[in-house]
Design an enzyme around this catalytic site. Structure first.
Site, mmCIF file in Angstrom:
data_model
loop_
_atom_site.group_PDB
_atom_site.id
_atom_site.type_symbol
_atom_site.label_atom_id
_atom_site.label_comp_id
_atom_site.label_asym_id
_atom_site.label_seq_id
_atom_site.Cartn_x
_atom_site.Cartn_y
_atom_site.Cartn_z
ATOM 1 C CB CYS A 83 -1.196 0.202 0.708
ATOM 2 S SG CYS A 83 -1.615 -1.508 1.029
ATOM 3 C CG HIS A 332 -6.270 1.411 -0.291
ATOM 4 N ND1 HIS A 332 -5.375 2.261 -0.623
ATOM 5 C CD2 HIS A 332 -5.508 0.333 0.710
ATOM 6 C CE1 HIS A 332 -4.482 1.333 -0.504
ATOM 7 N NE2 HIS A 332 -4.474 0.435 0.525
#
Length: 384
Positions: A83, A332
């Site tokens: 991430c 995301h």
């Protein structure tokens, strides 16, 4: 240390299902960043491509992107730290320029999460844990962060309502962000509805997968001053890691990698937490934002709940955080997330953030976490 600046930023819209290919998705952010920087592809010395490869059907996407964007034969690098990939890409590009190897470097992050099914996506996220000792037992991201939420609740008396207040703030700003997936305001009562994903985290405590791309263009001091009217300088970079297995962690009320990365970034920038005017933090879950308040030094351990209760992290507060809606509202797209956060801070420091603008923002911070606190990146930017 040589000075390095951001001279261009771009981002696609973040969407739940992008209809085109990954190269087309990446081009949207690249096109915007190139227009912003007012340069052409011949001026780019190198490219850093960032994504989490387990979601990509294309092997070695860096090569694909370089060809499609007309960036051959310049060097192309591929960086992955799940991430936080594009924040790690920023660090890589900074080093390439500061070393003198290159003058202008593009950092391009992307992810098309809809390339695979939700079930496959969850299974691959689970493999972000130790595949011998944890992943076989069905560990998933919501459960891991629920573990941290429980730890924070028990140690500091934090409540589900405190976390819900973070989601309400996120929706307040997601509403005015035309790049965000979710643009409807949420009430506290709606967020607190008992739709549990992993107790105590409910549906609105969790961010959603998305497709998207982001692009940051960095330049050496000489190039930045000659090409850009509003360069935004990289003041501090901190990065740290933590054990991947939960049994090796010594706390479940904060992320050690974020704490250490912040300390290193503040030292490099020569500032303290109180000097930060606006911040973007990695709010994959509401508890992640709560811990970030404390890990970054905006509040003492256990006092992060006071910031959100008193609306100190709103645009008008003491330390505005995620006034673009954060991951909770934007979505995301893993490889693109860090670059999106950086774009927001650059726009803030250039006073170009529109309705989201924090008055007189001079120093901005980006906190980008990979996995469940495996990788921590903290980047500090300034206009002087």
């Amino acid at each position: 240390m040589a000075k390095v600046a951001v001279i261009g930023v771009g981002q696609s819209e973040f969407v739940r299902s992008y209809p085109g290919s990954i190269r087309e998705l990446a081009f949207e952010a690249y096109r915007d960043a190139m227009k912003d920087a007012a340069i052409n592809s011949e001026q780019i010395d190198a490219t850093v491509i960032c994504s989490a490869p387990e979601y990509d059907k294309q092997r070695t996407p860096a090569g694909l992107m370089a060809e499609y964007l007309g960036l051959n034969p310049q060097p192309t690098f591929y960086v992955e730290s799940v991430c936080s990939s594009s924040s790690s890409g920023l660090r890589t590009a900074y080093a390439l320029i500061a070393s003198g190897l290159h003058d202008i470097v593009v950092v391009l992050g992307f992810q098309k999460m809809s390339e695979i099914t939700s079930a496959d996506s969850q299974e691959r996220m689970g493999r972000g844990a130790d595949i011998q000792w944890e992943a076989p037992f069905g560990t998933m991201m919501p459960a891991y962060y629920a573990l941290y939420a429980r730890g924070h609740f028990e140690k500091y008396g934090t409540t589900e309502e405190d976390l819900a207040l973070i989601r309400v703030k996120s929706s307040t700003y997601g509403r005015i962000n035309d790049k965000a997936v979710f643009r409807k305001p949420l009430t506290l009562e709606k967020v607190l509805e008992p739709n549990y994903i992993a107790t105590p985290l409910k549906v609105f405590d969790c961010c959603a997968n998305a497709d998207g791309s982001s692009c940051i263009i960095l330049a050496s001091e000489e190039k930045a001053k000659s090409l850009c009217k509003k360069p935004v300088w990289i003041k501090g970079l901190g990065m740290a890691t933590a054990p991947i297995t939960m049994t090796e962690r010594d706390t479940f009320s904060g992320l050690r990698c974020a704490q250490l990365a912040a300390k290193r970034a503040y030292q490099m920038a020569g500032i303290t937490p109180g000097d930060v005017d606006v911040a973007e933090v990695h709010d994959c879950f509401t508890i992640a934002e709560m811990m970030a308040y404390e890990d970054l030094g905006f509040a003492e351990p256990g006092k992060g709940k006071d910031l959100i209760r008193n609306k100190e992290t709103y645009k008008e507060g003491k330390i505005p955080v995620n006034v673009d809606g954060g991951l909770l509202s934007k979505g995301h797209p893993i490889g693109a997330t860090g670059g999106s956060q950086i774009r927001t801070i650059v726009l803030q420091l250039r006073s170009e953030a529109g309705e989201m603008q924090v008055p007189n923002a001079k120093i901005g911070l980006v906190h980008n976490i990979g996995g469940v606190g495996i990788y921590g990146n903290v980047s500090i930017f300034g206009v002087e």
